[in-house]
Design an enzyme around this catalytic site. Structure first.
Site, short mmCIF file in Angstrom:
data_model
loop_
_atom_site.label_atom_id
_atom_site.label_comp_id
_atom_site.label_asym_id
_atom_site.label_seq_id
_atom_site.Cartn_x
_atom_site.Cartn_y
_atom_site.Cartn_z
NE ARG A 52 4.66 -8.70 -9.56
CZ ARG A 52 4.73 -7.76 -8.57
NH1 ARG A 52 6.07 -8.64 -7.47
NH2 ARG A 52 3.98 -7.44 -8.30
CB SER A 70 6.19 -9.80 -4.33
OG SER A 70 7.70 -9.08 -3.96
CG ASP A 93 10.44 -11.41 -4.52
OD1 ASP A 93 8.94 -11.24 -4.98
OD2 ASP A 93 11.09 -10.49 -3.89
CE LYS A 133 10.76 -7.89 -0.88
NZ LYS A 133 10.88 -8.13 -2.08
CG HIS A 193 8.45 -4.86 2.80
ND1 HIS A 193 9.84 -5.23 2.49
CD2 HIS A 193 8.00 -4.51 1.61
CE1 HIS A 193 10.01 -5.21 1.22
NE2 HIS A 193 9.16 -5.00 1.05
N1 URA Z 1 7.78 -4.53 -2.32
C1 URA Z 1 7.69 -5.78 -2.71
O1 URA Z 1 8.31 -6.60 -1.94
N2 URA Z 1 7.24 -6.57 -3.75
C2 URA Z 1 6.31 -5.97 -4.20
O2 URA Z 1 5.40 -6.98 -5.43
C3 URA Z 1 6.27 -4.84 -3.79
C4 URA Z 1 6.52 -3.90 -3.21
#
Ligand code: URA
Length: 432
Positions: free
Chosen positions: A170, A185, A163, A189, A84
């Site tokens: 956001r 966040s 999320d 995930k 990620h």
């Molecule tokens: N990527 C994400 O999954 N969440 C965030 O808050 C910022 C970048």
């Protein structure tokens, strides 16, 4: 029963929230019992006051509890890896890394997000592929990883629904760039998605949410800590986002660049990151191989065509058409010429990201439709020598007028100088 306004007030005044309060807040939000405007105020209070380590962990757990979790180890009998990024401009890394890792025989499952602010999102990029389905049920995700070796999906109604809503909120309330919110966040995930080993690409620089190396390191350490507490193996790559990654910025353009990279024809900086992230993932996997062997296998997958085959298998499995010619193309393509000869001293990532956003490649309001065809190809990047009049970049636009506006923005993204800038690598550090 919590009263959201009291929690907002306490955080606004610098107080601390309990795990129970954060859980009720997230559950209430996910069930639609607490409105967007209260969560927007909450995020702004967090933005200014921050969260403690304990609050950040509790927020992540609370977000996970709003949905299901997947136990990929039991479902697949294998160690599943995931990667990620914290978000940047031109960041299509997962779209190239997933197929490489899958081609090397390691199951790859990833939950991605949409574009935030001037940064692009993997899901938006994937949706430029005709037919591609980003919303798979948990059963479909497991079946696909078994049959096609990999899956990249959105945070669905089943997994971390809080999320999904919070991320979009956001994006339009200027509350993205807070390290606790980003860490909770991303890690919610990752943990809910069930991967046991995770490579995090923490971006730093002009186009990243974290502008300074110190802030990026804090974000990396926060995520490492969240992962460790949740029993996952995490490695962070600290990477440069002072200029866009690769050449392509914009959804379909980035898919084309990811495919070219899988064919062994990617731009050097993007290739460097893809190789680094893929080999780290193999090292963390259950193949039991070291970094040197991992690197060798990754390079082989690119050279022998198995990475492209894995890409095609994956895209087909998710309902998409893997043929490059099926991707949308913009009707207007124009160039931006260098006003003088010299070296590209700077190529501002935010400016390029914003030019792409204004062309329609991203959202300015939560429910905006994206134009998948438009964007920018940065033909010349930091350190490149250019002649006067030579094309610096290519603008892919819906109209001539949009292309002209983008040209003005891009003009200010390029700084040309007599001397080349100091050389710099994409991967700044590896934090494990
Ligand atoms: N990527 C994400 O999954 N969440 C965030 O808050 C910022 C970048």
């Amino acid at each position: 029963m919590i009263r959201p306004v009291e929690l907002i007030e306490r955080k606004r005044d610098g107080g601390e929230l309990t795990p129970h309060e954060l859980e009720e807040l997230m559950l209430g939000y996910a069930r639609d019992e607490i409105p967007d405007y209260q969560l927007a105020a909450f995020c702004m209070a967090v933005f200014f006051r921050g969260l403690t380590g304990a609050e950040t962990y509790a927020l992540m757990e609370a977000m996970i509890k709003t949905g299901e979790t997947v136990d990929l180890r039991s479902a697949l009998g294998r160690k599943v890896v995931d990667k990620h990024s914290t978000g940047g401009v031109g960041d299509k890394t997962s779209i190239a890394v997933g197929p490489i890792v899958a081609a090397c025989g390691v199951p790859f499952a990833k939950m991605s997000g949409r574009g935030l602010g001037h940064t692009g999102g993997t899901l938006d990029k994937l949706e430029s592929i005709p037919g591609f389905r980003i919303e798979l049920s948990t059963e479909e995700l497991i079946e696909q990883v078994k049959s096609a070796g990999m899956a990249i999906v959105g945070a669905t109604a089943d997994l971390v629904p809080a999320d999904k809503r919070l991320y979009a909120l956001r994006d339009v309330t200027a509350t993205v760039d807070n390290y606790s919110l980003i860490a909770a966040s991303i890690m919610s995930k990752k943990i809910a998605g069930g991967a046991e080993a995770i490579v995090l690409d923490v971006k730093v620089g002009d186009g990243a949410f974290m502008k300074s190396e110190a802030d990026a390191r804090t974000l990396a350490e926060t995520m490492l800590e969240l992962g460790r507490n949740a029993g996952r193996e995490v490695v962070c790559l600290l990477t440069d986002m002072d200029q866009p990654l690769g050449r392509a910025v914009g959804n379909a353009l980035e898919i084309r660049e990811a495919i070219a990279t899988l064919r062994g024809e990617g731009p050097p900086d993007f290739v460097e990151l893809v190789l680094a992230a893929s080999s780290r993932l193999l090292t963390l996997s259950d193949l039991g191989i070291d970094e040197a062997e991992s690197r060798e296998r990754v390079e082989r997958a690119l050279a022998d065509g198995s990475a492209v085959e894995a890409y095609e298998r994956w895209v087909r499995a998710q309902g998409g058409d893997p043929d490059e010619s099926a991707l949308p193309a913009a009707p207007v393509v124009s160039g931006l010429a260098a006003s003088r000869a010299g070296y590209v001293a700077e190529l501002g990532a935010v400016r390029v990201g914003q030019a792409a956003l204004h062309l329609g490649a991203g959202r300015q309001a939560k429910d905006d439709e994206i134009d998948h065809a438009v964007g920018v190809l940065c033909l010349r990047k930091r350190g490149d020598r250019v002649a006067q009049g030579e094309a610096l970049c290519e603008i892919h636009a819906r109209t001539e007028e949009a292309a002209a506006d983008a040209a003005q923005e891009l003009e200010s993204a390029y700084v040309l100088a007599d001397e080349p800038p100091p050389e710099s690598a994409v991967v700044i550090d590896v934090i494990a």
